[in-house]
Design a protein around this motif. Structure first.
Motif, PDB file in Angstrom:
ATOM      1  N   PRO A   1      58.213  33.906   7.354  1.00 16.57           N
ATOM      2  CA  PRO A   1      57.442  32.664   7.546  1.00 16.57           C
ATOM      3  C   PRO A   1      58.322  31.433   7.735  1.00 16.57           C
ATOM      4  O   PRO A   1      58.017  30.559   8.551  1.00 16.57           O
ATOM      5  N   GLY A   2      59.425  31.354   6.990  1.00 13.06           N
ATOM      6  CA  GLY A   2      60.296  30.199   7.106  1.00 13.06           C
ATOM      7  C   GLY A   2      60.918  30.067   8.485  1.00 13.06           C
ATOM      8  O   GLY A   2      61.145  28.949   8.969  1.00 13.06           O
TER       9      GLY A   2
ATOM     10  N   LEU B   1      54.229  22.531   5.723  1.00 11.89           N
ATOM     11  CA  LEU B   1      54.580  23.940   5.466  1.00 11.89           C
ATOM     12  C   LEU B   1      55.922  24.085   4.745  1.00 11.89           C
ATOM     13  O   LEU B   1      56.552  25.136   4.842  1.00 11.89           O
TER      14      LEU B   1
ATOM     15  N   ARG C   1      57.104  27.269   2.685  1.00 11.24           N
ATOM     16  CA  ARG C   1      57.518  28.509   3.341  1.00 11.24           C
ATOM     17  C   ARG C   1      59.017  28.564   3.608  1.00 11.24           C
ATOM     18  O   ARG C   1      59.525  29.579   4.067  1.00 11.24           O
TER      19      ARG C   1
END
Length: 430
Positions: free
Chosen positions: A231-232, A404, A407
Motif C-alpha cells: 500500500p505504501g 493516506l 499506509r
C-alpha cells in the motif's frame, strides 16, 4: 554445537552514528558502478527537453511538442516497472543490453521523422518504443546500494547521494541539450541522447560483479510478488506524480517564457538553476543525521514544494523565476530522498528494483501529463499559464499524503516458504 564468530566491521557495513558521504564512497566496489552509472543516466535528463525543442522547431507548436514528449513519458511510465521486475528476476544486465539498443534505434527514428515533417501520429508511434526502452539506471544503482548496505545506517545517505547524482544530471543535461539544439542543430540534442544512452548503458551493463543476485531454483517455480501490492508504494506513486508535474510544467513553461522575451538560450540556464537548488538541498539532506521519522519528513517536504511551486505562475521576470525556481528545486530533494528511503523499509529486497522503477515511472508519467497540459496552456493563454500545472500537481500530491499517511508505515512481513524440492542458490545472472 554453538559458536560465536566475531567479525571486524567492514567498509560495506559502515556502521556509524553519523554516516557521511566520505564513508559511503569508501564502500568496497561502489565506484565500479557509480561512474558508469552516472554516464548512463545522463541522457535521461536530455530526452524530454530534446524532444520538445526539436518538435517545436519542426511544427511551430508547443502543444504538439508537449504531446510528443508526453507519449514518450507515458510509455516509459508504463513499461519501466516491468523492466524493473524483469531485472529483479533475471538480472540487470539481461534487461539492460537489449534495452539500450532499442532506445538508441527508436530515438534516431523519432529524430528522422521529425526532421522530415512527418505527421504527428507518426511521431507518436516512434515515441512509444523510445520511452518504453529508456534504461532504468537510477533504480538499478539504488538496488546495488541496497545490496551493499543491507541494514546499514548509510542507506539514507545513499538515497541522498543518488538524488544529488540525479539532480547533477538535470543540471548538465538540459544545459547540454539546449546548447546543442540552439547552437548546433535542433536534432543534435536527441541524437546525442541516443548515442550517450547506448555507450553509457553498455558500460554500466558490463559491471556484472555488483548487480544484485537473483534466486534460481531448478526444482520449483517461485512466485515474485509485485511491489505494487504494498500500500505504501501506491501512495508514493501518487505523490511522485506531483513531483513529475513540477519537472514537466517547468520545462515547457520556462522554454515558452525565454522564447517570449527573445532569449531562448536562457531556458537551459533557468532550468539549471532549478536543478542546482535540488542538488544543493540533496547534499544537505544526506549530511544531516535525521531524528525525525521519514513519514513526517515526506509530508513537510511536499508542503514546502507545494508552497514554492504555487508562486511560479506569478513570476514574470528572469530574476524572479530564477529565485523561485531555486526554492522549488530545494524543496524537491527532501521529498524525493525520503520517498526513496521509505522503499527500503516498505518493500522486500527481491522487489526493490521494481519499486524504484514504479517511482521513477510515476515521475515520468507526471512529467508527461504536465508537459501536455502546460503546452496547451502556453499555446492558448501564454503569460506563464503553464506554471499553474506544478501548483495543482503538488497540492494534489500533498493532499494524498495527508489523507493516506498511515499506509507509509511498514507492516511486519509474513514468512515466505518456497515450494518444491531442493535448495535455492543465489547466483549472478549475466
Amino acid at each position: 554445537m554453538a559458536s560465536t564468530v566475531t567479525t571486524e566491521p567492514s567498509k560495506d557495513s559502515s556502521a556509524s552514528s553519523r554516516p557521511g558521504y566520505g564513508q559511503l564512497l569508501r564502500t568496497r566496489g561502489a565506484w565500479t558502478f557509480l561512474l558508469p552509472g552516472f554516464a548512463a543516466r545522463q541522457p535521461f535528463a536530455m530526452l524530454t527537453i530534446s524532444i520538445v525543442l526539436l518538435v517545436q522547431h519542426t511544427t511551430g507548436s508547443y502543444g504538439a511538442a508537449g504531446a510528443a514528449a508526453a507519449v514518450t513519458g507515458v510509455s516509459m511510465a508504463l513499461f519501466a516497472p516491468y523492466s524493473g521486475r524483469l531485472a529483479d528476476r533475471y538480472g540487470q544486465r539481461t534487461v539492460l543490453i537489449p534495452g539500450v539498443l532499442v532506445h538508441a534505434l527508436s530515438g534516431l527514428t523519432l529524430t528522422a521523422l521529425a526532421l522530415s515533417h512527418a505527421p504527428l501520429w507518426a511521431l507518436f508511434i516512434a515515441a512509444v518504443p523510445t520511452g518504453a526502452s529508456v534504461p532504468q539506471i537510477g533504480p538499478m544503482v539504488r538496488a546495488r546500494w541496497g545490496v551493499k548496505l543491507q541494514g546499514s545506517p548509510l542507506m539514507s545517505t545513499a538515497a541522498a547521494f543518488e538524488s544529488v547524482t540525479d539532480e547533477l544530471t538535470f543540471v548538465v543535461g538540459p544545459l547540454l541539450a539546449t546548447a546543442l539544439c540552439t547552437a548546433v542543430d535542433p536534432a543534435a540534442g536527441l541524437m546525442t541522447e541516443a548515442a550517450l544512452t547506448l555507450v553509457g548503458g553498455l558500460l554500466f551493463a558490463a559491471q556484472k560483479g555488483t548487480q544484485p543476485q537473483v534466486a534460481v531454483d531448478g526444482h520449483a517455480r517461485v512466485e515474485h510478488a509485485s511491489a505494487l501490492r504494498v500500500p505504501g508504494v501506491r501512495v508514493l506513486i501518487v505523490a511522485f506524480l506531483g513531483i513529475g508535474s513540477v519537472f514537466g510544467g517547468m520545462q515547457v513553461s520556462l522554454a515558452a517564457f525565454t522564447e517570449s522575451i527573445g532569449e531562448p538560450g536562457l531556458n537551459g540556464v533557468l532550468y539549471g538553476v532549478f536543478a542546482a537548488g535540488n542538488m544543493l538541498s540533496g547534499i544537505a539532506c544526506g549530511a544531516i543525521a535525521w531524528k525525525v521519522a521519514p513519514q513526517r519528513r515526506l509530508i513537510v517536504g511536499f508542503a514546502a514544494l507545494a508552497l514554492t511551486a504555487s508562486g511560479l505562475w506569478a513570476a514574470h521576470s528572469v530574476l524572479a523565476l530564477a529565485g523561485l525556481g531555486l526554492l522549488v528545486g530545494m524543496s524537491i530533494a527532501p521529498a524525493l530522498i525520503t520517498g526513496y528511503t521509505l522503499i527500503d523499509s516498505l518493500v522486500p529486497a527481491g522487489a526493490r528494483t521494481e519499486a524504484f522503477t514504479w517511482l521513477t515511472g510515476a515521475v515520468a508519467l507526471g512529467q508527461a501529463g504536465a508537459v501536455t497540459v502546460a503546452g496547451q496552456l502556453e499555446d492558448r493563454f501564454r503569460d506563464g499559464a503553464g506554471f499553474l500545472v506544478p501548483m495543482v500537481g503538488t497540492l494534489l500530491a500533498l493532499a494524498t499524503l495527508l489523507t493516506l499517511r498511515s499506509r507509509l508505515v511498514a507492516r511486519p512481513r509474513s514468512r515466505t516458504v518456497a515450494r518444491g524440492v531442493g535448495h535455492r542458490v543465489p547466483v549472478t545472472v549475466d
